[in-house]
Design a protein around this motif. Structure first.
Motif, mmCIF file in Angstrom:
data_model
loop_
_atom_site.group_PDB
_atom_site.id
_atom_site.type_symbol
_atom_site.label_atom_id
_atom_site.label_comp_id
_atom_site.label_asym_id
_atom_site.label_seq_id
_atom_site.Cartn_x
_atom_site.Cartn_y
_atom_site.Cartn_z
ATOM 1 N N THR A 46 4.330 -26.583 7.858
ATOM 2 C CA THR A 46 3.009 -26.369 7.292
ATOM 3 C C THR A 46 2.163 -25.501 8.215
ATOM 4 N N ALA A 47 1.189 -24.812 7.634
ATOM 5 C CA ALA A 47 0.350 -23.900 8.411
ATOM 6 C C ALA A 47 -0.502 -24.653 9.432
ATOM 7 N N THR A 93 7.930 -41.486 7.673
ATOM 8 C CA THR A 93 7.246 -40.636 8.642
ATOM 9 C C THR A 93 7.378 -39.184 8.235
ATOM 10 N N LEU A 94 6.245 -38.468 8.290
ATOM 11 C CA LEU A 94 6.246 -37.017 8.110
ATOM 12 C C LEU A 94 6.348 -36.392 9.486
ATOM 13 N N LEU A 95 7.326 -35.550 9.671
ATOM 14 C CA LEU A 95 7.470 -34.813 10.914
ATOM 15 C C LEU A 95 7.046 -33.381 10.604
ATOM 16 N N CYS A 96 5.814 -33.050 10.993
ATOM 17 C CA CYS A 96 5.203 -31.771 10.619
ATOM 18 C C CYS A 96 5.371 -30.750 11.734
ATOM 19 N N ALA A 97 5.936 -29.595 11.370
ATOM 20 C CA ALA A 97 6.111 -28.489 12.312
ATOM 21 C C ALA A 97 5.149 -27.378 11.920
ATOM 22 N N GLU A 98 4.476 -26.846 12.907
ATOM 23 C CA GLU A 98 3.514 -25.769 12.676
ATOM 24 C C GLU A 98 4.245 -24.484 12.306
ATOM 25 N N ASP A 99 3.898 -23.933 11.162
ATOM 26 C CA ASP A 99 4.505 -22.702 10.687
ATOM 27 C C ASP A 99 4.139 -21.558 11.638
ATOM 28 N N GLY A 100 5.141 -20.916 12.202
ATOM 29 C CA GLY A 100 4.894 -19.812 13.122
ATOM 30 C C GLY A 100 4.444 -20.248 14.507
ATOM 31 N N GLY A 101 4.459 -21.529 14.765
ATOM 32 C CA GLY A 101 4.034 -22.030 16.073
ATOM 33 C C GLY A 101 5.107 -22.891 16.691
#
Length: 166
Positions: A46-47, A93-101
């Motif tokens: 996600t952004a 659990t949501l494991l959220c990765a920063e898009d482009g980061g």
């Protein structure tokens, strides 16, 4: 120790009698005698990974509904491993990765969000069953799609700015 099933399609009959398939990102479980504990983990790119933004996205993107479906799918998997045993669900659990980061943040869904998702999942199944039974599908129309009024108003304002003589 923990066992993991990664992106494997699961087929099951839901608690409401709907034939389902889904592909949870991760189903993790451990066997402790007759007890199996399990959890589901969903990877999201996600952004923005800030708490407030993700908190809204959970509902807007249907991630709570997805969590409910995957909980049910994982429970069916666990029951097939040990049909006579007991099981305990440890959450989603949501494991959220920063898009482009390079930032990653884990967000477990609390019981209230899991309940909201469960209710949305059940409502979706009721709609599906009704559509299947009647053959009447919402928005099953070949009418052209029109822009919402807020878009029309915004565009008219933009056009009017350019039409004004200097």
């Amino acid at each position: 120790g923990w066992h993991c099933q990664v992106q494997q399609e699961i087929g099951w009959r839901s608690d409401m009698g709907v034939d389902c398939t889904g592909t949870p990102d991760i189903v993790a479980w451990q066997v402790l005698g007759d007890l199996i504990t399990f959890k589901t983990i969903d990877l999201k790119r996600t952004a923005y990974i800030g708490r407030a933004r993700v908190q809204k996205q959970v509902h807007n993107m249907g991630w709570d509904l997805q969590a409910a479906a995957y909980r049910e799918a994982a429970r069916h998997q666990v029951e097939s491993l040990n049909p006579l045993g007991e099981y305990t669900y440890l959450g989603h659990t949501l494991l959220c990765a920063e898009d482009g980061g390079d930032r990653v943040q884990a967000y477990p869904l609390d019981e209230v969000y899991l309940e909201v998702g469960k209710r949305r999942w059940e409502q979706g199944q009721r709609i599906w069953q009704e559509c299947q039974a009647t053959g009447n599908w919402p928005d099953d129309s070949e009418d052209p799609i029109s822009p919402p009024m807020y878009i029309v108003r915004k565009e008219i304002e933009t056009f009017e700015q350019f039409e004004e003589e200097p």
